[in-house]
Scaffold this active site. Structure first.
Site, PDB file in Angstrom:
ATOM      1  CG  HIS A  20      -1.986  -1.066   1.137  1.00 40.72           C
ATOM      2  ND1 HIS A  20      -3.337  -0.782   1.104  1.00 40.72           N
ATOM      3  CD2 HIS A  20      -1.892  -2.410   1.020  1.00 40.72           C
ATOM      4  CE1 HIS A  20      -4.023  -1.912   1.000  1.00 40.72           C
ATOM      5  NE2 HIS A  20      -3.166  -2.914   0.954  1.00 40.72           N
ATOM      6  CG  ASP A 107      -4.829   2.250   1.632  1.00 43.18           C
ATOM      7  OD1 ASP A 107      -5.716   1.608   1.064  1.00 43.18           O
ATOM      8  OD2 ASP A 107      -3.661   1.859   1.781  1.00 43.18           O
TER       9      ASP A 107
END
Ligand code: UDP
Length: 448
Positions: A20, A107
Site C-alpha cells: 500500500h 488508502d
C-alpha cells in the site's frame, strides 16, 4: 528536487503495509514533480527506519505508544483508532505552515478517513491500491446491495470476464475465515459516494472494459502504473526506486549473482510479496519443483518463512539458486538474466511484471490474487497459472512443468511477446500526454 509552486498541500495516508505504501509514494512523487507540496504520513515505528524525506516528498510520522498488532484483522482497527486520535493535531500543525493542507489522499481501505477529512474542512481522495476489476467485483457483490447469487460455479458481472468462484477475490467466498477483512473490503464502496476524487492504480487500456463501465457511474481517475519513473517514462530523474522499504533488501548479493548469469532470460525470479505465507508441504514442493525445473532461480524467502525450508535445501543449492530474505524487485525484474516471474500475483508485483515485460507463472495465495492470476493468464496473456491439487497444494511436477512452459516452450515466446506489448502500453500511460499523466495533471489543476 522540484520547486514547490503550489501553496496547497496534499497529505497522503497509506495503510502501513508495503503493497500500500509503494503505490501511494509513487503517486506522491508524480504530484510533487508538478510543484505540489506533498507530505506522506507513516506510523512512527516504520518511519524510524526510513529516510526523513524521499526525494521531493516530505514524511511526517504518526506517533504511537503501543506496537501495531501482528494480526492483520486487528491492525486495521488499531490504525483507525490511532489516526482518528492524531490526524487533527498533525493537520493543525501543518496548516500553520506556509502550505495549508487542502486535500487528504487516503488508502481506500481506510474509508473512515473521508469523514475526518471533511470534518476538518479538507477534500478527500480515495486511492485504490488494487485493480479496477477488483473494485468492480466488490461493488457488484456487496452483500448490502448485491442481488447476484453465488450458487452456480460461474459468475457473470458487467464488463468483466466470466469468473469461476475460485477466481473471485478470496474474501467473497471464504466467509468465515476473515470476517473483519470481508467487511472492510466491501466498506470501500462508501468511497464511491463520499470521496471527492477516486484514484485507481491501473491504466485505461489494461482494464479498458471495466474502467469504461466504472466511468459511466463515477468519475474515476486511473493514475498508474505507479512504478518509479526511471523504469518507465524516465521523466523524473531521481525516481529510481520506491524509497520506503519495510524490509532490508540484499541488493548487492542479488545483483552480483544475476550479473554472473551469462545467458539472458535464464533465471526464474520467485517471490510471494510481503505478506503471503506458504505451508510447510507447499514450501517443500516449491523447493523441489525449482530444483528440478532445469532453470536458475532467485527465491525471496522472508525471514519469517525461512524455518519452513526443507532441511538441507540450502546446502544443495550450489550455483543453481540463490535464496534471499528480500530483494530490489524492480532491479531484479529489469535484469536481462530474468526470464520469468513466479509470483503470488499481488497487484504491485503484477503491474511491475507487466511494466517491465516479464512473463509470469501465477501461483495466487489469497485476497485479490486469484482474480489477478485470471487476468494474467486469460486476459493479458502474459503468464500461466499453476493448478493446485484437491488438497490445495501445487505439486513439484506442476511447478517444474509450468516454469519450463514459460522459459523453454513455444508458449513462452507468445507470452514474452505479449509482455513486451504491455510494457510499451504501460510506459505510454504515464508518459507525457498519456491517459494516467493527463488524469494526474487534471487533479493538480483542480486543486491549484
Ligand atoms: N518487493 C520487493 N522485494 C521483494 C519482494 C517484494 O521490493 O523481495 C516489493 C514489490 O516490488 C512490490 C511489493 O513489495 O512493490 C509487494 O506488493 P504486492 O502488491 O506485489 O504484494 P503484497 O506484499 O501486498 O502481497
Amino acid at each position: 528536487m522540484e520547486e514547490i509552486t503550489n501553496k496547497d498541500h496534499v497529505l497522503v495516508l497509506p495503510f502501513p503495509m508495503q503493497g500500500h505504501i509503494n503505490p501511494m509514494v509513487q503517486f506522491s512523487k508524480r504530484l510533487a514533480s508538478r510543484g505540489v507540496k506533498v507530505t506522506i504520513l507513516i506510523i512512527e515505528s516504520i518511519c524510524k527506519n526510513m529516510p526523513k524525506a524521499s526525494g521531493s516528498i516530505n514524511i511526517e510520522s504518526i506517533p504511537h505508544d503501543d506496537s501495531p498488532p501482528e494480526n492483520i484483522d486487528k491492525s486495521f482497527e488499531w490504525f483507525h483508532v490511532l489516526v482518528s486520535k492524531t490526524l487533527t493535531k498533525i493537520i493543525e500543525k501543518l496548516s500553520y505552515s506556509e502550505y495549508p493542507v487542502k486535500v487528504l489522499v487516503y488508502d481506500s481501505i481506510s474509508t473512515w478517513a473521508i469523514d475526518i477529512a471533511h470534518q476538518l474542512g479538507l477534500k478527500g481522495a480515495a486511492f485504490f491500491t488494487q485493480s479496477c476489476s477488483i473494485s468492480a467485483i466488490y461493488y457488484h457483490m456487496d452483500p448490502e446491495i448485491s442481488k447476484i447469487p453465488l450458487d452456480g460455479s460461474l459468475v457473470s458481472l458487467p464488463s468483466l470476464p466470466l469468473l469461476e468462484k475460485e477466481e473471485l477475490p478470496s474474501f467473497i467466498c471464504e466467509i468465515d475465515l476473515y470476517p473483519a477483512i470481508k467487511e472492510l473490503v466491501f466498506s470501500q464502496n462508501i468511497n464511491f459516494k463520499k470521496a471527492d476524487w477516486l484514484f485507481f492504480n491501473t491504466f485505461d487500456v489494461l482494464e479498458k472494459e471495466v474502467v469504461d463501465w466504472m466511468r459511466t457511474k463515477y468519475p474515476i481517475k486511473t493514475i498508474g502504473p505507479t512504478i518509479p519513473s526511471m523504469y518507465l517514462d524516465k521523466r523524473l530523474k531521481e525516481d529510481e526506486e520506491y524509497g520506503l522499504s519495510l524490509f532490508k533488501p540484499n541488493d548487492e548479493v542479488c545483483m552480483k549473482w544475476l550479473d554472473s548469469r551469462e545467458t539472458a532470460a535464464s533465471v526464474v525470479y520467485v517471490s510471494f510479496g510481503s505478506l503471503a505465507t506458504l505451508g510447510e508441504i507447499q514450501m517443500e514442493e516449491l523447493a523441489s519443483g525449482l530444483m528440478t525445473s532445469n532453470c536458475y532461480f532467485l527465491w525471496v524467502v522472508r525471514a519469517t518463512e525461512e524455518n519452513k525450508l526443507p532441511k538441507e535445501f540450502m546446502s544443495k543449492l550450489s550455483e543453481k539458486g540463490l535464496v534471499v530474505k528480500w530483494c530490489p524487485q524492480l532491479d531484479v525484474l529489469a535484469h536481462r538474466a530474468v526470464g520469468c516471474f513466479f509470483t503470488h500475483c499481488g497487484w504491485n508485483s503484477t503491474l511491475e511484471a507487466l511494466s517491465l515485460g516479464v512473463p509470469m507463472v501465477a501461483m495466487p495465495h489469497w485476497s485479490d490474487q486469484p482474480t489477478n492470476a485470471k487476468f494474467i493468464s486469460d486476459v493479458w496473456q502474459t503468464g500461466i497459472r499453476v493448478k493446485a491439487g484437491e488438497n490445495g497444494v501445487v505439486t513439484r511436477d506442476e511447478i517444474a512443468h509450468s516454469i519450463r512452459e514459460v522459459m523453454e516452450e513455444k508458449k513462452g515466446i507468445m507470452l514474452k511477446e505479449n509482455a513486451t506489448k504491455w510494457k510499451i502500453l504501460a510506459k505510454e500511460a504515464v508518459d507525457e500526454g498519456g491517459s494516467s499523466d493527463k488524469n494526474i495533471e487534471e487533479f493538480v489543476s483542480s486543486i491549484m
